[in-house]
Design an enzyme around this catalytic site. Structure first.
Site, PDB file in Angstrom:
ATOM      1  N   GLU A 126     -26.789 -36.960  16.484  1.00 30.35           N
ATOM      2  CA  GLU A 126     -25.189 -36.557  15.460  1.00 30.35           C
ATOM      3  C   GLU A 126     -24.765 -35.445  15.856  1.00 30.35           C
ATOM      4  OE1 GLU A 126     -25.790 -35.861  11.147  1.00 30.35           O
ATOM      5  OE2 GLU A 126     -24.049 -35.510  10.614  1.00 30.35           O
ATOM      6  N   ILE A 183     -15.863 -25.235  23.102  1.00 28.16           N
ATOM      7  CA  ILE A 183     -15.584 -23.823  24.099  1.00 28.16           C
ATOM      8  C   ILE A 183     -14.586 -22.698  24.110  1.00 28.16           C
ATOM      9  CG2 ILE A 183     -14.127 -23.883  26.725  1.00 28.16           C
ATOM     10  CD1 ILE A 183     -16.281 -25.891  26.370  1.00 28.16           C
ATOM     11  N   GLN A 216     -10.919 -23.206  27.346  1.00 27.03           N
ATOM     12  CA  GLN A 216     -10.563 -24.737  27.050  1.00 27.03           C
ATOM     13  C   GLN A 216      -9.420 -24.923  27.581  1.00 27.03           C
ATOM     14  OE1 GLN A 216     -10.042 -24.160  22.905  1.00 27.03           O
ATOM     15  NE2 GLN A 216     -11.236 -23.304  22.132  1.00 27.03           N
ATOM     16  N   VAL A 217      -8.934 -26.472  27.489  1.00 32.64           N
ATOM     17  CA  VAL A 217      -8.625 -27.292  28.646  1.00 32.64           C
ATOM     18  C   VAL A 217      -8.661 -26.913  29.722  1.00 32.64           C
ATOM     19  CG1 VAL A 217      -6.461 -28.145  27.980  1.00 32.64           C
ATOM     20  CG2 VAL A 217      -6.882 -26.606  26.648  1.00 32.64           C
ATOM     21  N   GLY A 268     -14.812 -29.354  28.468  1.00 26.27           N
ATOM     22  CA  GLY A 268     -15.220 -29.959  27.325  1.00 26.27           C
ATOM     23  C   GLY A 268     -16.139 -31.317  27.667  1.00 26.27           C
ATOM     24  N   ALA A 303      -9.769 -31.926  16.631  1.00 19.75           N
ATOM     25  CA  ALA A 303     -10.601 -32.546  17.507  1.00 19.75           C
ATOM     26  C   ALA A 303      -9.830 -33.633  17.606  1.00 19.75           C
ATOM     27  CB  ALA A 303     -11.705 -31.832  17.336  1.00 19.75           C
ATOM     28  N   VAL A 304      -9.307 -34.732  16.664  1.00 22.63           N
ATOM     29  CA  VAL A 304     -10.115 -36.322  16.845  1.00 22.63           C
ATOM     30  C   VAL A 304      -9.012 -36.858  18.594  1.00 22.63           C
ATOM     31  CG1 VAL A 304      -9.164 -38.010  16.422  1.00 22.63           C
ATOM     32  CG2 VAL A 304      -9.680 -36.765  14.411  1.00 22.63           C
ATOM     33  N   GLY A 305      -7.964 -36.098  18.907  1.00 17.52           N
ATOM     34  CA  GLY A 305      -7.376 -36.549  20.376  1.00 17.52           C
ATOM     35  C   GLY A 305      -8.939 -36.201  21.358  1.00 17.52           C
TER      36      GLY A 305
HETATM   37  N1  ACO Z   1      -6.025 -32.463  20.451  1.00 21.35           N
HETATM   38  C1  ACO Z   1      -6.092 -33.197  21.566  1.00 21.35           C
HETATM   39  N2  ACO Z   1      -6.641 -33.580  22.685  1.00 21.35           N
HETATM   40  C2  ACO Z   1      -7.427 -32.615  22.923  1.00 21.35           C
HETATM   41  C3  ACO Z   1      -7.750 -31.191  21.935  1.00 21.35           C
HETATM   42  C4  ACO Z   1      -7.982 -31.169  20.845  1.00 21.35           C
HETATM   43  N3  ACO Z   1      -7.699 -30.044  20.267  1.00 21.35           N
HETATM   44  N4  ACO Z   1      -8.563 -30.067  23.180  1.00 21.35           N
HETATM   45  C5  ACO Z   1      -8.504 -31.291  24.646  1.00 21.35           C
HETATM   46  N5  ACO Z   1      -7.945 -32.105  24.215  1.00 21.35           N
HETATM   47  C6  ACO Z   1      -7.949 -33.071  25.744  1.00 21.35           C
HETATM   48  C7  ACO Z   1      -6.946 -32.282  26.976  1.00 21.35           C
HETATM   49  O1  ACO Z   1      -5.822 -32.009  26.955  1.00 21.35           O
HETATM   50  C8  ACO Z   1      -8.334 -33.168  27.776  1.00 21.35           C
HETATM   51  O2  ACO Z   1      -6.576 -34.415  28.257  1.00 21.35           O
HETATM   52  P1  ACO Z   1      -6.451 -34.604  29.737  1.00 21.35           P
HETATM   53  O3  ACO Z   1      -8.191 -35.448  30.044  1.00 21.35           O
HETATM   54  O4  ACO Z   1      -5.491 -36.292  29.099  1.00 21.35           O
HETATM   55  O5  ACO Z   1      -6.530 -33.565  30.961  1.00 21.35           O
HETATM   56  C9  ACO Z   1      -8.721 -33.245  27.324  1.00 21.35           C
HETATM   57  O6  ACO Z   1      -8.568 -33.547  26.288  1.00 21.35           O
HETATM   58  C10 ACO Z   1     -10.629 -33.389  27.946  1.00 21.35           C
HETATM   59  O7  ACO Z   1      -9.907 -31.591  27.994  1.00 21.35           O
HETATM   60  P2  ACO Z   1     -11.006 -29.875  28.426  1.00 21.35           P
HETATM   61  O8  ACO Z   1     -10.438 -29.179  29.158  1.00 21.35           O
HETATM   62  O9  ACO Z   1     -12.135 -31.241  28.948  1.00 21.35           O
HETATM   63  O10 ACO Z   1     -11.567 -29.752  26.603  1.00 21.35           O
HETATM   64  P3  ACO Z   1     -11.574 -28.339  26.408  1.00 21.35           P
HETATM   65  O11 ACO Z   1     -12.362 -27.840  27.425  1.00 21.35           O
HETATM   66  O12 ACO Z   1     -10.491 -27.415  25.384  1.00 21.35           O
HETATM   67  O13 ACO Z   1     -12.836 -28.417  24.803  1.00 21.35           O
HETATM   68  C11 ACO Z   1     -12.772 -28.577  22.587  1.00 21.35           C
HETATM   69  C12 ACO Z   1     -12.398 -29.274  24.222  1.00 21.35           C
HETATM   70  C13 ACO Z   1     -14.135 -28.135  22.428  1.00 21.35           C
HETATM   71  C14 ACO Z   1     -12.183 -29.493  21.524  1.00 21.35           C
HETATM   72  C15 ACO Z   1     -12.485 -27.046  22.741  1.00 21.35           C
HETATM   73  O14 ACO Z   1     -10.675 -27.307  22.692  1.00 21.35           O
HETATM   74  C16 ACO Z   1     -12.467 -25.969  21.302  1.00 21.35           C
HETATM   75  O15 ACO Z   1     -13.540 -25.820  21.538  1.00 21.35           O
HETATM   76  N6  ACO Z   1     -11.870 -26.574  20.248  1.00 21.35           N
HETATM   77  C17 ACO Z   1     -11.694 -25.683  19.618  1.00 21.35           C
HETATM   78  C18 ACO Z   1     -12.993 -26.113  18.415  1.00 21.35           C
HETATM   79  C19 ACO Z   1     -12.956 -27.719  17.996  1.00 21.35           C
HETATM   80  O16 ACO Z   1     -12.509 -27.633  17.220  1.00 21.35           O
HETATM   81  N7  ACO Z   1     -13.987 -28.087  18.150  1.00 21.35           N
HETATM   82  C20 ACO Z   1     -13.776 -29.579  17.870  1.00 21.35           C
HETATM   83  C21 ACO Z   1     -14.474 -29.786  16.302  1.00 21.35           C
HETATM   84  S1  ACO Z   1     -15.262 -31.128  15.912  1.00 21.35           S
HETATM   85  C22 ACO Z   1     -17.410 -31.099  15.969  1.00 21.35           C
HETATM   86  O17 ACO Z   1     -17.096 -29.738  15.985  1.00 21.35           O
HETATM   87  C23 ACO Z   1     -17.418 -32.054  15.686  1.00 21.35           C
END
Ligand code: ACO
Length: 162
Positions: A73, A79, A84-85, A89, A117-119
């Site tokens: 789980e 990140i 981020q992005v 991640g 974060a679903v995307g």
């Molecule tokens: N919604 C939709 N798509 C996303 C999001 C998002 N919030 N974040 C990243 N992506 C996409 C990116 O555009 C990318 O797409 P691509 O491969 O087509 O270019 C892909 O997902 C991977 O992106 P990364 O750069 O690897 O993602 P990143 O390093 O930013 O990590 C994360 C993603 C962990 C969600 C980060 O943005 C973050 O810390 N966000 C804030 C905290 C958060 O929301 N965490 C998740 C909460 S749910 C939980 O913890 C169980």
């Protein structure tokens, strides 16, 4: 840049990393009570896979492996804001899958994903359909109404990291 999987084992460096990760979660997941974050990150039945750059934590995923049920789980995933992005991640999730399969012997992950974060989770192979038999996870993970339950099957053979 390196990826490490650590738990609360009392080793100084690991404790410093876990505190760094806890601080990232507290900032990136503002709806989560800070005490709850600290409790799970420091809980010995949880593990954290982290991205470390120049000995600083860039982000990580804290999860609980249920070895007998062969699923994990994911409790928290984040990140740090200015990194981020950039692909961290995705790399982090791949390291988690590899470790969970090869070290913990897991076949699936479940997580309650935040709406925004679903995307990200969909791009990591998670679905809103839960294929795992209920008997395998019911009673193990808590119901939580702040998110959407999602599942990911770990490929048994795929090399996730290089
Ligand atoms: N919604 C939709 N798509 C996303 C999001 C998002 N919030 N974040 C990243 N992506 C996409 C990116 O555009 C990318 O797409 P691509 O491969 O087509 O270019 C892909 O997902 C991977 O992106 P990364 O750069 O690897 O993602 P990143 O390093 O930013 O990590 C994360 C993603 C962990 C969600 C980060 O943005 C973050 O810390 N966000 C804030 C905290 C958060 O929301 N965490 C998740 C909460 S749910 C939980 O913890 C169980």
């Amino acid at each position: 840049l390196k990826f490490a999987c650590v738990s609360n084992d009392g080793i100084d460096e690991h404790m410093i990393w876990l505190i760094g990760l806890k601080n990232i979660f507290a900032r990136q997941l503002p709806n989560m009570p800070k005490e709850y974050i600290v409790r799970l990150v420091m809980d010995r039945s949880h593990k954290s896979v982290m991205v470390i750059r120049r000995n600083l934590v860039v982000g990580g995923i804290t999860y609980r492996p249920y070895a007998s049920q062969k699923f994990g789980e994911i409790a928290f995933c984040a990140i740090t804001a200015d990194e981020q992005v950039k692909g961290y991640g995705t790399r982090l999730m791949n390291h988690l899958k590899q470790h969970a399969r090869d070290v913990d012997g897991l076949t699936h992950f479940l997580t309650y994903a935040d709406n925004n974060a679903v995307g990200y989770f969909v791009k990591q192979g998670f679905t809103k359909e839960i294929y795992l038999e209920k008997e395998r996870w019911q009673g193990y993970i808590k119901d939580y109404d702040g998110g959407i339950l999602m599942e990911c099957k770990i490929d048994p053979k795929l090399p996730y990291t290089d």
